[in-house]
Design a protein around this motif. Structure first.
Motif, PDB file in Angstrom:
ATOM      1  N   ARG A   1     -39.468 -25.288 -61.224  1.00 27.92           N
ATOM      2  CA  ARG A   1     -38.495 -24.561 -60.071  1.00 27.92           C
ATOM      3  C   ARG A   1     -38.355 -25.710 -59.096  1.00 27.92           C
ATOM      4  O   ARG A   1     -36.984 -26.025 -58.801  1.00 27.92           O
ATOM      5  N   GLY A   2     -39.367 -26.368 -58.719  1.00 30.79           N
ATOM      6  CA  GLY A   2     -39.318 -27.691 -57.776  1.00 30.79           C
ATOM      7  C   GLY A   2     -38.293 -28.649 -58.142  1.00 30.79           C
ATOM      8  O   GLY A   2     -37.356 -29.077 -57.340  1.00 30.79           O
ATOM      9  N   GLN A   3     -38.437 -28.998 -59.522  1.00 34.02           N
ATOM     10  CA  GLN A   3     -37.368 -30.065 -60.007  1.00 34.02           C
ATOM     11  C   GLN A   3     -35.818 -29.593 -59.957  1.00 34.02           C
ATOM     12  O   GLN A   3     -34.995 -30.212 -59.828  1.00 34.02           O
ATOM     13  N   ALA A   4     -35.839 -28.207 -60.494  1.00 33.20           N
ATOM     14  CA  ALA A   4     -34.478 -27.357 -60.586  1.00 33.20           C
ATOM     15  C   ALA A   4     -33.546 -27.575 -59.267  1.00 33.20           C
ATOM     16  O   ALA A   4     -32.445 -27.670 -59.104  1.00 33.20           O
ATOM     17  N   LEU A   5     -34.572 -27.109 -58.194  1.00 34.42           N
ATOM     18  CA  LEU A   5     -33.949 -27.030 -56.608  1.00 34.42           C
ATOM     19  C   LEU A   5     -33.576 -28.619 -56.337  1.00 34.42           C
ATOM     20  O   LEU A   5     -32.547 -28.809 -55.951  1.00 34.42           O
ATOM     21  N   GLU A   6     -34.307 -29.462 -56.505  1.00 39.00           N
ATOM     22  CA  GLU A   6     -34.140 -31.012 -56.346  1.00 39.00           C
ATOM     23  C   GLU A   6     -32.644 -31.173 -57.119  1.00 39.00           C
ATOM     24  O   GLU A   6     -31.734 -31.925 -56.482  1.00 39.00           O
ATOM     25  N   ALA A   7     -32.835 -31.122 -58.433  1.00 41.28           N
ATOM     26  CA  ALA A   7     -31.533 -31.362 -59.046  1.00 41.28           C
ATOM     27  C   ALA A   7     -30.171 -30.500 -58.556  1.00 41.28           C
ATOM     28  O   ALA A   7     -29.196 -31.296 -58.672  1.00 41.28           O
TER      29      ALA A   7
END
Length: 443
Positions: free
Chosen positions: A267-273
Motif C-alpha cells: 500500500r505504501g509503494q502504491a501511494l508513493e507511485a
C-alpha cells in the motif's frame, strides 16, 4: 569549352528559390529578347525569331551602313539584302547559346565581322548584344573569362586598325567607343544581374538552412522531452510497481498472519507511485513547462530523499548498509537540484535491480562528495537465490536509464561485477558545477 544543356520541359523550381531571384531573372528577360531568361529550347527559338524579325524591320528602315571605314575592296557596293544573310546567320547561332556557347559566339562573330566590313547593320548589333548578355548570365566562369579577354583584344585591334588605316586617331576612338557599347556593356550588365541572382540564391539557401536547423532543433527538443518522460516513468512508476509486484508475491507466499506487513508495504509503494504520477501529470499539463527543462514538480526526490528510499527497501526485507556524509542536509543544499535528483534516481533503480535480480542479497549504499563531483556506489552480493519469475519485472532498460541520467548531467556510470565476481557494483560520478565548499565535510 563547357556547355549548359537545356531540356525542352521547363525545370521545376529548385527548393529555396526566392522571389527576389525570380524578379531578377524576369528583369533580365525584359531587358533582352527573352533569351537570357528562357528556360527551354522553345523559348530560345522564340527569342531568336524575335531578333531576326526585329532586324528585318530595322533593315527595311534603312538602318545599315552604320560604320564609315575604309573600303579598299569595294564590298559596300554589295546589295543591301546581303545584310539579311549575316542577320539570319547570327540569329541561327543564338539557338546554340546554351548548349554550345563557344560555337554560337564563333558563328555570330564571323557574321558580325562580315556585316561590319559591309558597313554594319543595327539588327546584327542587337544579336551580338543578346548573345554576349546570355553568355554573361549563364556561361561558366571559364567561358566568361575567355569572352572578356577576346572582347578586349577585339576592341584594341579595331581601334588600332581603324586609326592606322584612316590615318585619324579620332575615328579610331569613335569606333572603339561604339564597340565598347556593343561588346562590353552587355557583359557588364549581365555580370551585375548574375551577381544579384547569386546573392538571392545564397539568401534563399540560407533561409532554407535556417528552417531545416529549426526543424531539427524542434525534433531534438521533442525527442529529449520524450526521453525525459520515459526515464521518469521507468525510474518512478516502473520501480514502484516492481516493488509492489515483489512484495505482493511475498505476501502470497507468507502465512496469513504474516501478510499484513507485506500488504502495508504494498500500500505504501502504491501511494508513493500515485503521488509521483500526479507530479508528472502536473508537469505535463503545465503551460510554463519547456521541453528539455526540469520542472520543480518533477524534481521530487533528491539527496534528502535517499533515506526514504532506504527505509522503503528495508521494509521489503532487504538488508542494506548505508554510508552517508555527516552533513547530508548541507550537501543536498550545495548540489544543484538536477544532480541531486539524478543521484537519487540512480540509487532507487539500483535498489530495485538488486531486489529483482539478487533477492536476499546484502546491499550497501555509499555517498561521497569531494571538491568537484558527487559519487554514489551501490553494491549487492551475487546470491544463488532465484531472481524474479516474470519477464515484465525485467525489462532490460534499467542500466541504460541510469547511464542516461548520469551522462545527461555530464557524469560517468559503470555497472559490472567486481574482480571476485561475487559483488555487483553500480557506480556513478556526477560533476558539481563550481565545486563543493569544504569538501572534507562530505567524504
Amino acid at each position: 569549352m563547357d556547355s549548359v544543356v537545356v531540356d525542352d520541359a521547363a525545370p521545376a523550381t529548385p527548393a529555396g528559390t526566392s522571389p527576389r531571384r525570380a524578379q531578377w531573372r524576369q528583369l533580365a528577360g525584359l531587358l533582352t529578347f527573352g533569351i537570357a531568361g528562357a528556360t527551354t529550347r522553345r523559348g530560345i527559338a522564340k527569342g531568336a525569331l524575335a531578333l531576326f524579325c526585329t532586324g528585318v524591320v530595322l533593315w527595311s528602315l534603312g538602318l545599315t551602313g552604320l560604320w564609315t571605314v575604309a573600303d579598299p575592296l569595294g564590298l559596300r557596293a554589295a546589295p543591301r539584302w546581303i545584310h539579311l544573310v549575316t542577320l539570319a546567320t547570327a540569329a541561327l547561332a543564338v539557338m546554340l547559346v546554351r548548349t554550345r556557347p563557344a560555337a554560337a559566339l564563333s558563328i555570330a562573330g564571323i557574321a558580325a565581322v562580315a556585316d561590319f566590313v559591309l558597313g554594319g547593320s543595327l539588327g546584327v548589333f542587337l544579336v551580338i548584344w543578346e548573345l554576349l548578355f546570355s553568355v554573361g548570365m549563364h556561361g561558366t566562369a571559364r567561358i566568361r573569362k575567355v569572352v572578356n579577354s577576346v572582347v578586349g583584344v577585339v576592341v584594341a585591334l579595331a581601334v588600332g586598325g581603324v586609326s592606322i588605316s584612316e590615318l585619324d586617331a579620332q575615328i579610331g576612338v569613335i569606333i572603339g567607343l561604339q564597340l565598347m557599347a556593343l561588346l562590353i556593356l552587355p557583359l557588364w550588365w549581365s555580370a551585375t544581374v548574375r551577381q544579384k541572382v547569386e546573392l538571392a540564391d545564397l539568401e534563399a539557401r540560407r533561409a532554407a538552412d535556417l528552417e531545416r536547423i529549426g526543424e531539427l532543433r524542434r525534433a531534438e527538443a521533442v525527442q529529449s522531452e520524450r526521453s525525459a518522460i520515459a526515464r521518469d516513468l521507468h525510474d518512478v512508476i516502473a520501480s514502484r510497481l516492481s516493488t509492489i509486484a515483489i512484495q505482493s508475491a511475498a505476501a502470497l507466499a507468507a502465512p496469513a498472519h504474516d501478510q499484513s506487513v507485506s500488504l502495508r508495504a504494498v500500500r505504501g509503494q502504491a501511494l508513493e507511485a500515485l503521488q509521483e504520477m500526479r507530479s508528472m501529470i502536473v508537469v505535463l499539463r503545465s503551460e510554463s513547462h519547456c521541453p528539455g527543462h526540469d520542472h520543480p514538480a518533477a524534481l521530487s526526490g533528491g539527496l534528502d530523499h535517499i533515506g526514504d528510499l532506504i527505509d522503503a527497501a528495508r521494509a521489503t526485507g532487504m538488508c542494506i548498509r548505508l554510508v552517508l556524509p555527516t552533513h547530508l542536509d548541507d550537501l543536498a543544499a550545495s548540489v544543484p537540484v538536477t544532480i541531486s535528483q539524478a543521484c537519487s534516481r540512480i540509487v532507487q533503480e539500483a535498489l530495485a535491480n538488486a531486489a529483482k535480480h539478487a533477492p536476499e542479497s546484502d546491499v550497501s549504499v555509499a555517498l561521497h562528495g569531494d571538491r568537484s563531483e558527487l559519487r554514489v556506489v551501490v553494491e549487492n552480493s551475487l546470491t544463488t537465490a532465484s531472481p524474479v519469475d516474470h519477464p515484465s519485472l525485467s525489462g532490460g532498460v534499467g542500466l541504460a536509464t541510469m547511464r542516461e541520467r548520469a551522462e545527461a548531467v555530464g557524469g560517468r556510470f559503470t555497472a559490472a561485477p567486481d574482480q571476485t565476481a561475487s559483488v555487483w557494483r553500480v557506480e556513478a560520478s556526477l560533476p558539481v558545477p563550481g565545486g563543493l565548499e569544504e569538501p572534507g565535510r562530505y567524504s
